[in-house]
Design an enzyme around this catalytic site. Structure first.
Site, PDB file in Angstrom:
ATOM      1  N   GLY A   1      40.191  -7.815  38.353  1.00  0.00           N
ATOM      2  CA  GLY A   1      41.462  -7.099  38.254  1.00  0.00           C
ATOM      3  C   GLY A   1      42.658  -7.798  38.872  1.00  0.00           C
ATOM      4  O   GLY A   1      43.645  -7.145  39.215  1.00  0.00           O
TER       5      GLY A   1
ATOM      6  N   ARG B   1      29.153   0.328  19.259  1.00  0.00           N
ATOM      7  CA  ARG B   1      30.501  -0.136  19.583  1.00  0.00           C
ATOM      8  C   ARG B   1      31.540   0.874  19.093  1.00  0.00           C
ATOM      9  O   ARG B   1      32.537   1.140  19.766  1.00  0.00           O
ATOM     10  CB  ARG B   1      30.718  -1.485  18.883  1.00  0.00           C
ATOM     11  CG  ARG B   1      31.421  -2.499  19.707  1.00  0.00           C
ATOM     12  CD  ARG B   1      31.484  -3.828  18.998  1.00  0.00           C
ATOM     13  NE  ARG B   1      30.524  -4.796  19.482  1.00  0.00           N
ATOM     14  CZ  ARG B   1      30.566  -5.395  20.663  1.00  0.00           C
ATOM     15  NH1 ARG B   1      31.517  -5.122  21.518  1.00  0.00           N
ATOM     16  NH2 ARG B   1      29.659  -6.272  21.017  1.00  0.00           N
TER      17      ARG B   1
ATOM     18  N   HIS C   1      44.769 -14.513  27.668  1.00  0.00           N
ATOM     19  CA  HIS C   1      43.617 -15.375  27.442  1.00  0.00           C
ATOM     20  C   HIS C   1      43.822 -16.675  28.221  1.00  0.00           C
ATOM     21  O   HIS C   1      44.916 -17.254  28.168  1.00  0.00           O
ATOM     22  CB  HIS C   1      43.461 -15.664  25.944  1.00  0.00           C
ATOM     23  CG  HIS C   1      42.254 -16.480  25.655  1.00  0.00           C
ATOM     24  ND1 HIS C   1      40.974 -15.962  25.674  1.00  0.00           N
ATOM     25  CD2 HIS C   1      42.114 -17.805  25.384  1.00  0.00           C
ATOM     26  CE1 HIS C   1      40.109 -16.921  25.410  1.00  0.00           C
ATOM     27  NE2 HIS C   1      40.778 -18.047  25.234  1.00  0.00           N
TER      28      HIS C   1
ATOM     29  N   THR D   1      45.073  -8.763  17.399  1.00  0.00           N
ATOM     30  CA  THR D   1      44.745  -8.456  16.005  1.00  0.00           C
ATOM     31  C   THR D   1      43.223  -8.480  15.898  1.00  0.00           C
ATOM     32  O   THR D   1      42.548  -8.920  16.842  1.00  0.00           O
ATOM     33  CB  THR D   1      45.365  -9.504  15.050  1.00  0.00           C
ATOM     34  OG1 THR D   1      44.857 -10.787  15.412  1.00  0.00           O
ATOM     35  CG2 THR D   1      46.876  -9.496  15.118  1.00  0.00           C
TER      36      THR D   1
END
Ligand code: GRF
Length: 220
Positions: A12, A65, A109, A141
């Protein structure tokens, strides 16, 4: 004021840098909640210590999922956020989830996308011998670690770098760029045009950050 929900899975530190930026007034949003898919995520304690509401949606409790993502959507939407911020959230999300939050789901990322999507980015950058590595904030996306790029920071790879040393320098830049991207969103500076992000003119120069700054690297 716009509100955000932050999704985490572990340490975190990106969440914490965002909470710091919000607390200092640098990022004008309200953090409605922090959600984790892991009950033991360290970031949950950090958020709770700052009186940010936390929720755990343990993915192990769901058979699929799709069922997990549906539970996540329900938990997130209870806070009606303007933006959902993935900050080290280590689950692959279904297309249904991603589409539900189209244009209001951000990720960070630890590479200069589209190089090195996926895991172990620092190790792979070292193995490839790239001279410039870094991090990327992008809208999410359905394609993993793709999506319109909002801001990147470039980090030189130094002789003698190992994975930890490189990761630490990239992480320091992550802590700069994510608050910046969220601020731009909050201030309405981001526009999606033809699958690319336009940052409003006066902000444009900041969407590439180089560490150390080019000027600072010049001798004399
Ligand atoms: C960061 O490197 C982030 O880019 C990646 O996962 C890591 C999370 O670190 N997606 P933290 O939990 O924010 O400290």
């Amino acid at each position: 004021m716009k509100s955000i929900v932050i999704l985490i899975s572990g340490r975190g530190s990106n969440m914490e840098s965002l909470l710091d930026a919000v607390a200092s007034g640098a990022v004008p949003v309200r953090v409605a909640a922090v959600l984790s898919n892991r009950p033991d995520a360290k970031g949950l304690d950090i958020a709770a210590a700052r009186d940010v509401p936390t929720r755990v949606i343990d993915h192990k409790q769901y058979a699929s999922r799709e069922a997990f993502d549906a539970a996540m959507v329900e938990a997130i939407d209870a806070f009606a956020p303007d933006l959902v911020v993935l900050a080290g959230f280590m689950r692959i999300l279904t297309d249904g989830f991603v589409c539900h939050y189209e244009g209001r789901l951000m990720n960070i990322h630890p590479s200069l996308l589209p190089s090195f999507p996926g895991l172990h980015t620092h190790q792979r950058a070292l193995e490839e011998g790239v001279r410039i590595h870094g991090c990327t904030v992008h809208f999410v996306t359905p394609a993993l670690d793709h999506g319109p790029i909002i801001v990147q920071a470039a980090v030189p790879v130094l002789d003698g770098d190992d994975e930890d040393a490189l990761a630490a320098r990239v992480l320091a830049q992550e802590h700069r760029v994510y608050p910046l991207a969220v601020r731009w969103f909050a201030e309405g500076c981001l526009r999606l045009i033809g699958g690319r992000v336009a940052v409003d003119a006066e902000q444009g120069g900041e969407s590439l950050l180089i560490s150390p700054a080019v000027g600072a690297a010049r001798p004399g």
